[in-house]
Design a protein around this motif. Structure first.
Motif, PDB file in Angstrom:
ATOM      1  N   LYS A 234       2.316   0.284  -7.198  1.00  0.00           N
ATOM      2  CA  LYS A 234       1.246   1.031  -7.874  1.00  0.00           C
ATOM      3  C   LYS A 234      -0.102   0.370  -7.610  1.00  0.00           C
ATOM      4  O   LYS A 234      -0.189  -0.845  -7.447  1.00  0.00           O
ATOM      5  CB  LYS A 234       1.508   1.096  -9.381  1.00  0.00           C
ATOM      6  N   GLN A 235      -1.121   1.209  -7.545  1.00  0.00           N
ATOM      7  CA  GLN A 235      -2.514   0.775  -7.423  1.00  0.00           C
ATOM      8  C   GLN A 235      -2.741  -0.097  -6.182  1.00  0.00           C
ATOM      9  O   GLN A 235      -3.250  -1.207  -6.244  1.00  0.00           O
ATOM     10  CB  GLN A 235      -2.967   0.059  -8.700  1.00  0.00           C
ATOM     11  N   MET A 236      -2.356   0.461  -5.039  1.00  0.00           N
ATOM     12  CA  MET A 236      -2.610  -0.177  -3.745  1.00  0.00           C
ATOM     13  C   MET A 236      -3.896   0.381  -3.155  1.00  0.00           C
ATOM     14  O   MET A 236      -4.281   1.518  -3.441  1.00  0.00           O
ATOM     15  CB  MET A 236      -1.465   0.109  -2.766  1.00  0.00           C
ATOM     16  N   SER A 237      -4.529  -0.379  -2.307  1.00  0.00           N
ATOM     17  CA  SER A 237      -5.662   0.168  -1.576  1.00  0.00           C
ATOM     18  C   SER A 237      -5.126   1.192  -0.587  1.00  0.00           C
ATOM     19  O   SER A 237      -3.948   1.152  -0.197  1.00  0.00           O
ATOM     20  CB  SER A 237      -6.401  -0.937  -0.821  1.00  0.00           C
ATOM     21  N   GLY A 238      -5.975   2.120  -0.174  1.00  0.00           N
ATOM     22  CA  GLY A 238      -5.544   3.134   0.783  1.00  0.00           C
ATOM     23  C   GLY A 238      -5.000   2.513   2.050  1.00  0.00           C
ATOM     24  O   GLY A 238      -3.967   2.938   2.581  1.00  0.00           O
ATOM     25  N   ALA A 239      -5.675   1.478   2.554  1.00  0.00           N
ATOM     26  CA  ALA A 239      -5.261   0.825   3.797  1.00  0.00           C
ATOM     27  C   ALA A 239      -3.895   0.166   3.638  1.00  0.00           C
ATOM     28  O   ALA A 239      -3.038   0.245   4.525  1.00  0.00           O
ATOM     29  CB  ALA A 239      -6.299  -0.207   4.222  1.00  0.00           C
ATOM     30  N   ASN A 240      -3.676  -0.488   2.489  1.00  0.00           N
ATOM     31  CA  ASN A 240      -2.379  -1.135   2.260  1.00  0.00           C
ATOM     32  C   ASN A 240      -1.257  -0.118   2.110  1.00  0.00           C
ATOM     33  O   ASN A 240      -0.118  -0.363   2.519  1.00  0.00           O
ATOM     34  CB  ASN A 240      -2.445  -2.022   1.011  1.00  0.00           C
ATOM     35  N   ALA A 241      -1.569   1.037   1.529  1.00  0.00           N
ATOM     36  CA  ALA A 241      -0.556   2.084   1.381  1.00  0.00           C
ATOM     37  C   ALA A 241      -0.137   2.610   2.752  1.00  0.00           C
ATOM     38  O   ALA A 241       1.054   2.813   3.010  1.00  0.00           O
ATOM     39  CB  ALA A 241      -1.105   3.223   0.521  1.00  0.00           C
ATOM     40  N   VAL A 242      -1.100   2.812   3.642  1.00  0.00           N
ATOM     41  CA  VAL A 242      -0.789   3.282   5.000  1.00  0.00           C
ATOM     42  C   VAL A 242       0.079   2.251   5.727  1.00  0.00           C
ATOM     43  O   VAL A 242       1.097   2.586   6.343  1.00  0.00           O
ATOM     44  CB  VAL A 242      -2.081   3.552   5.789  1.00  0.00           C
ATOM     45  N   THR A 243      -0.311   0.981   5.642  1.00  0.00           N
ATOM     46  CA  THR A 243       0.445  -0.083   6.305  1.00  0.00           C
ATOM     47  C   THR A 243       1.873  -0.151   5.776  1.00  0.00           C
ATOM     48  O   THR A 243       2.831  -0.317   6.543  1.00  0.00           O
ATOM     49  CB  THR A 243      -0.246  -1.444   6.090  1.00  0.00           C
ATOM     50  N   ALA A 244       2.027  -0.015   4.470  1.00  0.00           N
ATOM     51  CA  ALA A 244       3.355  -0.087   3.855  1.00  0.00           C
ATOM     52  C   ALA A 244       4.237   1.068   4.320  1.00  0.00           C
ATOM     53  O   ALA A 244       5.441   0.894   4.549  1.00  0.00           O
ATOM     54  CB  ALA A 244       3.225  -0.073   2.330  1.00  0.00           C
ATOM     55  N   MET A 245       3.652   2.260   4.490  1.00  0.00           N
ATOM     56  CA  MET A 245       4.439   3.418   4.891  1.00  0.00           C
ATOM     57  C   MET A 245       4.802   3.378   6.374  1.00  0.00           C
ATOM     58  O   MET A 245       5.710   4.083   6.813  1.00  0.00           O
ATOM     59  CB  MET A 245       3.685   4.699   4.545  1.00  0.00           C
ATOM     60  N   LEU A 246       4.097   2.570   7.130  1.00  0.00           N
ATOM     61  CA  LEU A 246       4.422   2.402   8.554  1.00  0.00           C
ATOM     62  C   LEU A 246       5.477   1.316   8.765  1.00  0.00           C
ATOM     63  O   LEU A 246       6.024   1.186   9.863  1.00  0.00           O
ATOM     64  CB  LEU A 246       3.154   2.065   9.345  1.00  0.00           C
ATOM     65  N   ASP A 247       5.764   0.558   7.721  1.00  0.00           N
ATOM     66  CA  ASP A 247       6.775  -0.498   7.791  1.00  0.00           C
ATOM     67  C   ASP A 247       8.121   0.106   7.380  1.00  0.00           C
ATOM     68  O   ASP A 247       8.329   0.469   6.222  1.00  0.00           O
ATOM     69  CB  ASP A 247       6.402  -1.643   6.850  1.00  0.00           C
ATOM     70  N   LEU A 248       9.043   0.227   8.339  1.00  0.00           N
ATOM     71  CA  LEU A 248      10.320   0.888   8.080  1.00  0.00           C
ATOM     72  C   LEU A 248      11.142   0.178   7.010  1.00  0.00           C
ATOM     73  O   LEU A 248      12.084   0.761   6.457  1.00  0.00           O
ATOM     74  CB  LEU A 248      11.120   1.000   9.377  1.00  0.00           C
ATOM     75  N   LYS A 249      10.817  -1.077   6.715  1.00  0.00           N
ATOM     76  CA  LYS A 249      11.539  -1.781   5.651  1.00  0.00           C
ATOM     77  C   LYS A 249      11.287  -1.131   4.293  1.00  0.00           C
ATOM     78  O   LYS A 249      12.073  -1.304   3.359  1.00  0.00           O
ATOM     79  CB  LYS A 249      11.120  -3.252   5.617  1.00  0.00           C
ATOM     80  N   ASN A 250      10.167  -0.408   4.173  1.00  0.00           N
ATOM     81  CA  ASN A 250       9.832   0.229   2.899  1.00  0.00           C
ATOM     82  C   ASN A 250      10.365   1.659   2.809  1.00  0.00           C
ATOM     83  O   ASN A 250      10.188   2.314   1.788  1.00  0.00           O
ATOM     84  CB  ASN A 250       8.312   0.249   2.703  1.00  0.00           C
ATOM     85  N   LYS A 251      10.997   2.141   3.870  1.00  0.00           N
ATOM     86  CA  LYS A 251      11.554   3.501   3.868  1.00  0.00           C
ATOM     87  C   LYS A 251      13.015   3.432   3.431  1.00  0.00           C
ATOM     88  O   LYS A 251      13.800   2.675   3.990  1.00  0.00           O
ATOM     89  CB  LYS A 251      11.449   4.120   5.258  1.00  0.00           C
ATOM     90  N   ILE A 252      13.323   4.179   2.415  1.00  0.00           N
ATOM     91  CA  ILE A 252      14.693   4.207   1.910  1.00  0.00           C
ATOM     92  C   ILE A 252      15.493   5.136   2.815  1.00  0.00           C
ATOM     93  O   ILE A 252      15.291   6.353   2.817  1.00  0.00           O
ATOM     94  CB  ILE A 252      14.741   4.696   0.454  1.00  0.00           C
TER      95      ILE A 252
END
Length: 397
Positions: free
Chosen positions: A131-149
């Protein structure tokens, strides 16, 4: 504007005729009237300035948002899962993230995604974010397959609904009976009512069979049998809609979309090779709507579907006995005049294309002639017998 503001002070005299100046009062009460007017004017001025000040602050705050993107700082806290649906655009993703309080604003995520050349690789699915991530950090997190269920399941082409329920149950641990119960009302799962109409005068049997599109699906956490089947129906509607399947079969084949869907399922079951899907569909059309003596399908796959639907093991053509092959009591009998009640499996896109736009031909028969599954097609039974002889020589039958 200031020239028009009367604060209640008398103007200086303009000479002898200045007695008639603005603000001059005759008689008693001259000084008292001036003090009252001055007080009222000062009060109004203070109220006016207060109003302007508050409005200016509010307006500045709003205007500032146009130039400064509302955004959180840092990588956020806690943990939350967010689902990105199939076909979602950046704006749709941003809406989902804002709703989950992952990012502060749609603009923050979109700007960060547009600044990141890899953002086009963000896939649909369920993500584990904060919760409450910066836009840039949210994009980076979604590009990291470790965060994809990852909870993917591939449904092969041509599987029956009965088989699909078992596959789904093994993957999700949801009981088969839950899928069976949800499938009893196809319209509640999203199949439009108009799909269940026929032009051949036969009674419509509403079935989910044929509408569970074969594909690889990401099963979101906490899914139900109903939500999973809805996902598959929606995929069917999307694919068939893009193909204009319903419109084309009505205009070009002169049959209802439901009857054409049945033909697609027959082609999917009978064709041993994708190259022959359209030709098998043509045979089905020719047998039922053409000049075939019984106007029946005479396809063993319909017998197998009835066996599976009644809880019996399926068989190869060689294993079927005469009572099964010649049974006229089954609604899926080989000898049933006209088209069978429902699809017999869930066909893929190529089978749908074959039923929608089959090649021209007067074929009534076919038989596999090689181990790659290719078939030879015939217009007459004599020609069919010659093709069967070739198949025996090749060791296929």
């Amino acid at each position: 504007m200031i020239d028009d503001l009367d604060l209640g002070f008398d103007e200086p005299e303009r000479g002898e005729k200045g007695r008639h100046r603005r603000g001059f009062r005759k008689g008693k009460g001259k000084s008292g009237g001036g003090r009252g007017k001055t007080f009222l004017a000062l009060l109004m001025a203070l109220l006016l300035l207060g109003t302007i000040g508050g409005g200016a602050f509010y307006g500045f705050d709003r205007i500032q948002n146009y130039f400064v993107t509302p955004d959180y700082d840092g990588s956020g806290t806690g943990e939350i899962t967010v689902e990105i649906k199939n076909g979602a655009l950046l704006a749709d993703m941003a809406d989902a993230l804002v709703a989950a309080d992952v990012v502060k604003s749609q603009k923050a995520f979109i700007e960060a995604a547009e600044a990141n050349s890899r953002s086009k690789n963000i896939q649909p699915g369920t993500y584990k974010l904060r919760k409450q991530m910066s836009g840039a950090n949210a994009v980076t997190a979604m590009l990291d397959l470790k965060n994809k269920i990852v909870n993917g399941l591939t449904i092969p082409e041509g599987r029956t609904s009965f088989n699909i329920y078992k596959l789904l149950s093994e993957k999700t641990k949801i009981p088969v009976k839950n899928f069976q119960a949800a499938a009893k009302d196809p319209e509640a799962l999203g199949v439009p009512e108009w799909w269940f109409k026929r032009d051949d005068g036969k009674k419509v049997v509403k079935s989910i069979e044929g509408f569970l599109f074969p594909d690889t699906y990401e099963i979101p956490p906490k899914s139900t049998a109903e939500s999973i089947l809805k996902l598959m129906v929606n995929r069917f509607l999307s694919v068939s809609g893009e193909m204009k399947f319903a419109d084309r079969v009505q205009e070009e084949r002169k049959v209802s979309p439901y009857e054409a869907l049945i033909v697609a399922s027959l082609a999917q079951a009978e064709a041993g090779n994708k190259d022959d899907l359209g030709k098998v569909a043509r045979v089905a059309y020719n047998r039922v709507y053409g000049e075939f003596p019984c106007n029946c399908l005479e396809m063993d796959v319909t017998v197998n579907y009835w066996l599976e639907a009644t809880g019996k093991p399926t068989k190869t053509s060689a294993e079927m006995n005469q009572s099964e092959l010649l049974d006229t009591t089954s609604p899926y009998s080989r000898k049933l005049r006209g088209m069978i009640p429902t699809p017999i499996n869930n066909p893929g896109k190529q089978a749908l294309e074959g039923a929608m736009d089959p090649p021209s031909g007067k074929w009534l028969y076919f038989v596999a002639i090689d181990k790659q599954g290719h078939s030879a097609f015939a217009e007459t039974y004599e020609e069919q017998k010659r093709n069967e002889a070739k198949a025996k020589e090749a060791g296929v039958i």
